[in-house]
Motif scaffolding. Structure first.
Motif, mmCIF file in Angstrom:
data_model
loop_
_atom_site.group_PDB
_atom_site.id
_atom_site.type_symbol
_atom_site.label_atom_id
_atom_site.label_comp_id
_atom_site.label_asym_id
_atom_site.label_seq_id
_atom_site.Cartn_x
_atom_site.Cartn_y
_atom_site.Cartn_z
ATOM 1 N N VAL A 24 8.970 -28.570 -13.502
ATOM 2 C CA VAL A 24 9.537 -27.193 -13.430
ATOM 3 C C VAL A 24 8.211 -26.276 -13.317
ATOM 4 O O VAL A 24 8.444 -25.205 -12.551
ATOM 5 N N ALA A 25 7.085 -26.318 -13.945
ATOM 6 C CA ALA A 25 6.043 -25.433 -14.136
ATOM 7 C C ALA A 25 5.567 -25.547 -12.520
ATOM 8 O O ALA A 25 4.958 -24.368 -12.189
ATOM 9 N N MET A 26 5.285 -26.782 -12.071
ATOM 10 C CA MET A 26 5.038 -26.712 -10.665
ATOM 11 C C MET A 26 5.894 -25.724 -9.524
ATOM 12 O O MET A 26 5.434 -25.165 -8.689
ATOM 13 N N TYR A 29 5.185 -22.417 -10.171
ATOM 14 C CA TYR A 29 4.009 -21.782 -9.782
ATOM 15 C C TYR A 29 4.140 -21.578 -8.144
ATOM 16 O O TYR A 29 3.220 -20.514 -7.888
ATOM 17 N N ARG A 30 4.943 -22.213 -7.512
ATOM 18 C CA ARG A 30 4.920 -22.157 -6.063
ATOM 19 C C ARG A 30 5.907 -21.061 -5.606
ATOM 20 O O ARG A 30 5.864 -20.451 -4.708
ATOM 21 N N THR A 31 6.786 -20.660 -6.346
ATOM 22 C CA THR A 31 8.088 -20.007 -5.914
ATOM 23 C C THR A 31 8.477 -18.458 -6.616
ATOM 24 O O THR A 31 8.620 -17.445 -6.104
ATOM 25 N N ALA A 32 7.905 -18.318 -7.797
ATOM 26 C CA ALA A 32 8.522 -17.339 -8.841
ATOM 27 C C ALA A 32 7.210 -16.301 -8.744
ATOM 28 O O ALA A 32 6.173 -16.362 -8.803
ATOM 29 N N PRO A 33 7.822 -14.907 -9.054
ATOM 30 C CA PRO A 33 6.740 -14.074 -9.545
ATOM 31 C C PRO A 33 6.117 -14.109 -10.994
ATOM 32 O O PRO A 33 6.511 -14.983 -11.679
ATOM 33 N N VAL A 34 5.221 -13.521 -11.245
ATOM 34 C CA VAL A 34 4.275 -13.611 -12.268
ATOM 35 C C VAL A 34 5.182 -13.254 -13.494
ATOM 36 O O VAL A 34 4.923 -13.851 -14.699
#
Length: 60
Positions: A24-26, A29-34
Motif C-alpha cells: 500500500v505504501a508503494m 508513493y507512486r500515485t497519490a498526492p502528498v
C-alpha cells in the motif's frame, strides 16, 4: 488440535499485514498526492508494527 487452533496462523497473519503495508505504501508513493501520502504512511507503519508483533510474539 481443534479447528482454528493452528500454531502458525498468527505469524502468517503478521507477515500478511507487513507485506500489505509495504504494498500500500508503494502504491501510494507512486500515485497519490502528498497530502494523502502522509496519513497512509502513518497507517502503513502502524499496520506493519502490529504485523511485526504478531509475527515475533512467540520468540521469548
Amino acid at each position: 488440535m481443534a479447528r482454528g487452533d493452528h500454531p502458525q496462523r498468527t505469524p502468517f497473519y503478521g507477515v500478511v499485514l507487513i507485506v500489505t503495508a509495504m504494498a500500500v505504501a508503494m502504491i501510494v508513493y507512486r500515485t497519490a498526492p502528498v497530502w494523502l501520502q502522509v496519513p497512509v504512511y502513518v497507517a502503513a507503519f502502524l499496520t506493519a508494527l502490529v504485523g511485526f508483533v504478531m509475527t515475533f510474539r512467540d520468540l521469548s
